[in-house]
Design a protein around this motif. Structure first.
Motif: not given
Length: 334
Positions: A299-328
């Motif tokens: 009914d809901e998804v929660i994303f996580t991801g242990q990424i060393h570089d902070h900027a890369a981590r932010k980008r990863s969650f940004e892509i995940a959000a964009q994907v979910m927005q397309r799905i929705n």
């Protein structure tokens, strides 16, 4: 479908806990702009690579840096705390940030035997988990001047409770009490299908919830290229291997050749534990997320991801959000 974010405030190699906490604040504000519904943090103790041990304190910090996103615990390890103390802490948070605080509850100690001893926790506490959850719900319930012990602040705040789990026990408690359920499929996926089935089959409607609400945790390693995403993922694979072999430390930097630092015989077990993962460039992440959602019907998804570089981590969650927005958007159009 709502999408949320689980942040353990990782401390990367070469950095400090202060850096990790600053990163958490920055990531939370980034997540709010990206439409994440919840931002959860988890209680872990005696872990050099995790800075979220004082979870309620950090929740208050993040709630103060954000405006609308729900902020909460995913979760508080209830056997480590008296229910009254938890109710007072989260009642205070809910009073400061009304309508924005979640309380996810787990029955694990969040540490080893030495941690349990230091916290004064006995194994038997976990056996009383369901009763203590019920007690917490009562402490957050309507004002009752006749109650011998009251959570003040806390009483009347109705802080939403979630049950967390990586086995069938949590699913049974959540179903019995009519509470939402979050499964730790990001590191313990073996019982995911069975836990969701048990939770949905035996769910009893309550004042909190009239129908089951199950949340699935997914590791996300997304980047602009598949090669970069797979390289980012090696951080979590190596960190997980070290943890499972009794050598926890700060979050390792990614490596070009994982087989050079993780024995080939150990990799299958690591990858199996982390199999609820989407990794790659945006199209690949989208295809994998769609498949996971179709298979497990959360009914809901929660994303996580242990990424060393902070900027890369932010980008990863940004892509995940964009994907979910397309799905929705497709679901709305349909």
């Amino acid at each position: 479908m709502r999408y949320s974010l689980l942040d353990l405030s990782p401390v990367p190699e070469g950095f400090t806990a202060a850096d990790a906490l600053r990163n958490t604040g920055d990531l939370a504000q980034h997540a709010e702009r990206l439409g994440y519904h919840r931002y959860w943090m988890a209680e872990h103790h005696n872990m050099p690579g995790i800075a979220s041990a004082a979870t309620a304190v950090l929740i208050g910090h993040v709630a103060g840096l954000t405006k609308t996103m729900r902020v909460g615990a995913g979760g508080i390890m209830l056997p480590n705390h008296a229910p009254l103390a938890v109710a007072e802490a989260f009642g205070t948070l809910a009073t400061l940030y009304p309508g924005r605080i979640d309380l996810g509850l787990g029955r694990a100690p969040g540490g080893d035997q030495a941690v349990m001893q230091a916290l004064g926790v006995h194994h038997a506490r976990a056996e009383n988990f369901h009763n203590e959850v019920a007690e917490l719900r009562e402490l957050f319930g309507p004002e009752n001047p006749d109650r011998r012990v009251r959570a003040l602040p806390g009483e009347g705040t109705g802080v939403p409770l979630w049950i967390l789990g990586s086995s069938l026990h949590g699913a049974q408690v959540a179903a019995m009490l009519g509470l939402p359920y979050a499964f730790a499929s990001h590191f313990a996926p073996a019982a995911l299908e069975q836990a969701f089935e048990v939770y949905r089959r035996y769910f009893k409607p309550s004042e909190s919830l009239d129908k089951p609400h199950a949340m699935m945790a997914v590791n996300i390693f997304a980047a602009d290229t598949e090669a970069e995403a797979r390289r980012l993922r090696t951080t979590m694979q190596l960190g997980f291997y070290r943890l499972r072999t009794g050598r926890p430390g700060k979050l390792p930097a990614p490596v070009d050749d994982l087989s050079a630092v993780v024995p080939q015989a150990a990799l299958p077990a690591v990858n199996e534990a982390l199999r609820i993962t989407a990794v790659g460039a945006p199209p690949q992440v989208e295809a994998q997320l769609r498949a996971l959602i179709e298979t497990h019907r959360p009914d809901e998804v929660i994303f996580t991801g242990q990424i060393h570089d902070h900027a890369a981590r932010k980008r990863s969650f940004e892509i995940a959000a964009q994907v979910m927005q397309r799905i929705n958007s497709e679901a709305v159009a349909a």
